[in-house]
Write a protein that holds these residues in place. Structure first.
Motif, PDB file in Angstrom:
ATOM      1  N   LEU B  90       1.027  -0.988  -0.043  1.00  0.00           N
ATOM      2  CA  LEU B  90      -0.120  -0.063  -0.100  1.00  0.00           C
ATOM      3  C   LEU B  90       0.822   1.502   0.157  1.00  0.00           C
ATOM      4  O   LEU B  90       2.007   0.781   0.807  1.00  0.00           O
ATOM      5  N   GLN B 102      -2.856  10.090   6.788  1.00  0.00           N
ATOM      6  CA  GLN B 102      -2.597   9.171   5.722  1.00  0.00           C
ATOM      7  C   GLN B 102      -3.491   8.753   4.708  1.00  0.00           C
ATOM      8  O   GLN B 102      -4.369   8.515   5.079  1.00  0.00           O
ATOM      9  N   PHE B 104      -4.837   6.346   1.080  1.00  0.00           N
ATOM     10  CA  PHE B 104      -4.166   5.051   0.646  1.00  0.00           C
ATOM     11  C   PHE B 104      -4.758   4.681  -0.160  1.00  0.00           C
ATOM     12  O   PHE B 104      -5.782   5.241  -1.158  1.00  0.00           O
ATOM     13  N   GLY B 105      -3.470   4.098  -1.755  1.00  0.00           N
ATOM     14  CA  GLY B 105      -4.702   3.909  -3.214  1.00  0.00           C
ATOM     15  C   GLY B 105      -4.419   2.430  -2.901  1.00  0.00           C
ATOM     16  O   GLY B 105      -5.271   1.936  -1.221  1.00  0.00           O
ATOM     17  N   ASP B 106      -5.443   2.234  -3.357  1.00  0.00           N
ATOM     18  CA  ASP B 106      -5.736   0.426  -4.059  1.00  0.00           C
ATOM     19  C   ASP B 106      -5.527  -0.061  -4.527  1.00  0.00           C
ATOM     20  O   ASP B 106      -5.169  -2.133  -3.341  1.00  0.00           O
TER      21      ASP B 106
END
Lengths: 110, 113
Positions: B90, B102, B104-106
């Motif tokens: 991640l 923060q 997060f991306g996938d």
């Protein structure tokens, strides 16, 4: 080294019931975050707690922070199935670094 | 829409091979992070960067490398020195200022062939 412990690690509860997830950490910090993760998905930010005594609420979830006890709680009120997910607390070390707990997997069933 | 894009979604690595995971953000965030998540576990910090051309090791940096040549990009290379690379990776970013969560991306799921 900062350690962050959550309990329980797994929680199975019925819809409509209340319960609390606990997050204990080992060294001083006054910033703590709660995240939600659905299976195979990314993390979604739920709450940012920035000081002793902070309390945040969103829908059926309420988070609090006691920096003196080094404890945060995530309280679930009248659980519904949509709340089923894994919940993580994360403690800010003060250097823009987060230390995550091991997560609490919540399963809400009818 | 602003966000964090990780690619690929799934990646397979052969023994002895280096692979690179991409992370791009258009949120204009200064800080970027890479985490590793093993099944049933929390996230562990691999590397992080607070500004362009600067990065620091996290708790489990051995066998990984990163670069930060552009503000919006923070690629992670999993080298052959990482003997157990199978995990969910991640990427996250964060706006400057201490009170920001923060984002997060996938994620990228890496497996060994």
């Amino acid at each position: 080294e900062l350690k962050v412990e959550q309990n329980p690690l797994f929680l199975s509860m019925q819809e409509g019931k209340n319960y609390t997830i606990y997050c204990n950490y080992s060294t001083t910090s006054d910033r703590l975050y709660w995240y939600r993760q659905d299976p195979g998905k990314s993390l979604e930010s739920l709450f940012v707690l920035l000081s002793n005594g902070a309390v945040k609420q969103e829908g059926r979830l309420m988070a609090s922070l006691d920096t003196k006890a080094r404890l945060s709680t995530l309280h679930i009120t009248a659980a519904v199935h949509d709340l089923s997910a894994t919940y993580f607390c994360a403690v800010d070390t003060g250097f823009q670094k987060l230390v995550f707990g091991t997560g609490t997997r919540l399963l809400v069933s009818p | 829409d602003g966000g964090i894009t990780q690619s690929p979604k799934y990646l397979f690595r052969k023994e002895g091979q280096n692979v690179t995971l991409s992370c791009e953000q258009n949120l204009n965030h200064d800080a970027m992070y890479w985490y590793r998540q093993d099944p049933g576990q929390g996230l562990r910090l691999i590397y992080y960067s607070q500004i362009v051309n600067d990065f620091q090791k996290g708790d489990i940096a051995e066998g990984y490398s990163v670069s930060r040549e552009k503000k919006e990009s923070f690629p992670l290379t999993v080298t052959s020195a990482q003997k157990n690379p199978t995990a969910f990776y991640l990427c996250a970013s964060r706006r400057a200022g201490v009170n920001q969560p923060q984002h997060f991306g996938d994620g990228t799921r890496l497996s060994i062939l």
